[in-house]
Design a protein around this motif. Structure first.
Motif, mmCIF file in Angstrom:
data_model
loop_
_atom_site.group_PDB
_atom_site.id
_atom_site.type_symbol
_atom_site.label_atom_id
_atom_site.label_comp_id
_atom_site.label_asym_id
_atom_site.label_seq_id
_atom_site.Cartn_x
_atom_site.Cartn_y
_atom_site.Cartn_z
ATOM 1 N N ASP A 23 -58.684 -42.657 -47.344
ATOM 2 C CA ASP A 23 -58.207 -41.707 -46.521
ATOM 3 C C ASP A 23 -58.861 -40.627 -46.312
ATOM 4 N N ASP A 24 -58.473 -39.520 -45.908
ATOM 5 C CA ASP A 24 -59.333 -38.263 -45.708
ATOM 6 C C ASP A 24 -59.956 -37.618 -46.829
ATOM 7 N N ASP A 25 -60.737 -38.421 -47.670
ATOM 8 C CA ASP A 25 -61.245 -37.905 -48.834
ATOM 9 C C ASP A 25 -62.452 -38.774 -49.194
ATOM 10 N N VAL A 26 -62.983 -38.414 -50.340
ATOM 11 C CA VAL A 26 -64.347 -39.336 -50.892
ATOM 12 C C VAL A 26 -63.813 -40.296 -51.641
ATOM 13 N N LEU A 27 -64.093 -41.499 -51.384
ATOM 14 C CA LEU A 27 -63.815 -42.497 -52.268
ATOM 15 C C LEU A 27 -65.210 -42.936 -52.822
ATOM 16 N N GLY A 28 -64.945 -43.110 -54.063
ATOM 17 C CA GLY A 28 -66.358 -43.607 -55.143
ATOM 18 C C GLY A 28 -66.435 -45.066 -55.048
ATOM 19 N N LEU A 29 -67.468 -45.785 -54.799
ATOM 20 C CA LEU A 29 -67.744 -47.285 -55.057
ATOM 21 C C LEU A 29 -68.505 -47.114 -56.460
ATOM 22 N N LEU A 30 -68.257 -47.290 -57.479
ATOM 23 C CA LEU A 30 -68.605 -47.457 -58.538
ATOM 24 C C LEU A 30 -69.227 -48.620 -59.366
ATOM 25 N N GLY A 31 -70.211 -49.119 -59.678
ATOM 26 C CA GLY A 31 -70.491 -50.248 -60.282
ATOM 27 C C GLY A 31 -72.096 -50.569 -60.466
ATOM 28 N N ALA A 32 -72.396 -51.682 -61.348
ATOM 29 C CA ALA A 32 -73.781 -51.791 -61.662
ATOM 30 C C ALA A 32 -74.601 -52.404 -60.694
ATOM 31 N N SER A 33 -75.725 -52.292 -60.646
ATOM 32 C CA SER A 33 -76.654 -52.631 -59.488
ATOM 33 C C SER A 33 -76.368 -54.489 -59.175
ATOM 34 N N GLY A 34 -76.329 -54.575 -57.891
ATOM 35 C CA GLY A 34 -76.003 -55.838 -57.384
ATOM 36 C C GLY A 34 -74.594 -56.478 -57.537
ATOM 37 N N SER A 35 -73.734 -55.464 -57.630
ATOM 38 C CA SER A 35 -72.096 -55.866 -57.953
ATOM 39 C C SER A 35 -71.536 -55.988 -56.518
ATOM 40 N N GLY A 36 -71.880 -55.560 -55.743
ATOM 41 C CA GLY A 36 -71.527 -55.591 -54.220
ATOM 42 C C GLY A 36 -71.094 -54.435 -53.508
ATOM 43 N N LYS A 37 -71.362 -53.244 -54.300
ATOM 44 C CA LYS A 37 -71.066 -52.070 -53.621
ATOM 45 C C LYS A 37 -71.556 -51.941 -52.248
ATOM 46 N N SER A 38 -72.922 -51.920 -52.073
ATOM 47 C CA SER A 38 -73.727 -51.716 -50.943
ATOM 48 C C SER A 38 -73.298 -52.559 -49.645
ATOM 49 N N MET A 39 -73.115 -54.037 -50.052
ATOM 50 C CA MET A 39 -72.844 -55.086 -49.328
ATOM 51 C C MET A 39 -71.377 -54.758 -48.625
ATOM 52 N N THR A 40 -70.405 -54.044 -49.378
ATOM 53 C CA THR A 40 -69.203 -53.643 -48.845
ATOM 54 C C THR A 40 -69.467 -52.791 -47.670
ATOM 55 N N LEU A 41 -70.204 -51.995 -48.068
ATOM 56 C CA LEU A 41 -70.462 -50.740 -46.904
ATOM 57 C C LEU A 41 -71.332 -51.220 -45.578
ATOM 58 N N ARG A 42 -72.194 -52.203 -45.702
ATOM 59 C CA ARG A 42 -72.812 -52.886 -44.727
ATOM 60 C C ARG A 42 -71.918 -53.578 -44.020
ATOM 61 N N CYS A 43 -70.983 -54.183 -44.529
ATOM 62 C CA CYS A 43 -69.908 -54.938 -43.708
ATOM 63 C C CYS A 43 -68.980 -53.868 -43.036
ATOM 64 N N ILE A 44 -68.754 -53.008 -43.560
ATOM 65 C CA ILE A 44 -67.843 -51.857 -42.909
ATOM 66 C C ILE A 44 -68.603 -51.334 -41.540
ATOM 67 N N ALA A 45 -69.803 -51.204 -41.982
ATOM 68 C CA ALA A 45 -70.737 -50.512 -40.878
ATOM 69 C C ALA A 45 -71.112 -51.659 -39.818
ATOM 70 N N GLY A 46 -70.923 -52.894 -40.181
ATOM 71 C CA GLY A 46 -71.233 -53.898 -38.877
ATOM 72 C C GLY A 46 -72.725 -54.466 -39.095
ATOM 73 N N ILE A 47 -73.570 -54.042 -40.064
ATOM 74 C CA ILE A 47 -74.793 -54.538 -40.471
ATOM 75 C C ILE A 47 -74.711 -56.082 -40.999
ATOM 76 N N GLU A 48 -73.593 -56.246 -41.743
ATOM 77 C CA GLU A 48 -73.434 -57.401 -42.288
ATOM 78 C C GLU A 48 -71.968 -57.936 -41.875
ATOM 79 N N THR A 49 -71.879 -59.308 -41.799
ATOM 80 C CA THR A 49 -70.659 -59.726 -41.130
ATOM 81 C C THR A 49 -69.689 -60.542 -42.366
ATOM 82 N N PRO A 50 -68.458 -60.345 -42.663
ATOM 83 C CA PRO A 50 -67.883 -60.778 -43.828
ATOM 84 C C PRO A 50 -67.572 -62.177 -43.435
#
Length: 358
Positions: A23-50
């Motif tokens: 929602d209209d706030d800051v949501l944190g994705l916390l996890g170890a390196s390689g857990s899928g955090k950045s990939m989630t962002l890239r899918c939202i942005a359209g850089i990667e396709t789910p």
């Protein structure tokens, strides 16, 4: 303002499968390196396709595998602040900020938008400088200005503090938090640093090998992490498997002590934890859950001392221990000369009860 994400994507070693709403706030994705955090962002942005699923931003469908919808990056109104900022080295500050604005915008409006972001992000006087002439903090503010100048509906931040030293990171955290107050939309902040996520975010999602391990308000996640992974990731150093003895009494199998609670313990609890700074030293045994502890060894940081404790007297130079006690140097100096064993209390109100093991 809302972002709904329900996607899956096959990655090397695991499948990414996340389902959440921001929602209209800051949501944190916390996890170890390689857990899928950045990939989630890239899918939202359209850089990667789910591989499958749906992404909806303020009622607009950005991606829908079932209906074969996949809106191009340039039309998503998603701003992405990359880990290394991705500034163009041959462009000045004002040129970098204005790069993403549509070519259809007239020259005067473009100039006004750039000038406003320069003022908003405290970049006045740096307009004609190139990225190589800026500090790390200034580069980050330029990248943030470039992201915000296009009036995005969601802001994605991929570990924006990873390249900064500790002093600058602290200042930039404060600055970024202030900058995001004026952003009218959801922000998603990816990090593997629990301190950053706690300071900046309202709600936290902990991601473990592509799946959501815990989700909720940050205080709930940090005070009562529901799983072994989330307890460790949020900094709990003392964790033990348990055996339930009575309704309110358990044996900490890895510590070799029995802890009594003032309430009934759920049968589904498999482990307990207590944070290193929550251990207490007592003068006597009047308090329940107070135990004999021997100091095995200590290590010192700049202002803190880590004391490694054992419930039985150590033999020779052994380094095995049961509990880590993290205290200020001043407090340790007041207690380090006390005769052993020390009387250490584990307050059951501060014990984390873990129901699942991942």
């Amino acid at each position: 303002m809302s972002l709904e994400v329900d996607i899956t994507k096959k990655l090397e070693g695991f499948n990414l499968k996340v389902n959440f709403k921001a929602d209209d706030d800051v949501l944190g994705l916390l996890g170890a390196s390689g857990s899928g955090k950045s990939m989630t962002l890239r899918c939202i942005a359209g850089i990667e396709t789910p591989d499958a699923g749906k992404i909806v931003l303020n009622g607009r469908v950005l991606f829908d595998s079932e209906n074969k919808i996949n809106i191009p990056i340039r039309n998503r109104r998603v701003a992405f602040l990359f880990q290394n900022y991705a500034l163009f080295p041959n462009m000045t500050v004002e040129q970098n900020i204005g790069f993403g604005l549509p070519k259809s915008i007239n020259k005067a409006d473009k100039s006004n938008k750039i000038k406003k972001k320069i003022v908003d992000l405290q970049l006045s006087g740096l307009e004609k400088r190139y990225p190589s002439q800026l500090s790390g903090g200034q580069q980050q503010r330029v990248a943030l200005a470039r992201a915000l100048v296009v009036d995005p509906e969601v802001l994605l931040l991929d570990e924006p503090f990873s390249a900064l030293d500790e002093h600058l990171k602290s200042n930039m955290l404060i600055q970024l938090k202030e900058d995001l107050i004026d952003f009218n939309g959801p922000s998603i902040f990816v990090t593997h640093n629990m301190e950053e996520s706690y300071q900046l975010c309202t709600n936290i999602i902990i991601i473990n090998s592509g799946h959501i391990d815990a989700i909720g308000p940050k205080d709930t996640i940090f005070n009562n992490p529901p799983t072994l992974y989330s307890a460790k990731l949020t900094g709990c150093k003392n964790i033990s498997k348990i055996r339930k003895i009575t309704n309110n009494k358990i044996e900490a199998l890895d510590w070799g002590c029995i802890i009594t609670f003032n309430h009934e313990i759920d049968d589904s609890i498999t482990s307990i934890g207590i944070r290193a700074h929550y251990l207490e030293i007592k003068e006597d045994y009047n308090d329940i859950n107070t135990f004999d502890c021997w100091v095995v060894f200590t290590t010192e940081a700049l202002f803190r001392t880590k004391v490694y404790l054992k419930f039985i007297k150590p033999i020779g130079d052994e380094k095995s221990y049961h509990l880590l006690w993290d205290i200020s140097k001043e407090e340790w100096n007041l207690n380090k000369h006390k005769p052993l064993p020390l009387k250490i209390k584990i307050d059951p109100k501060k014990v984390i009860q873990i129901k699942e093991v991942h």
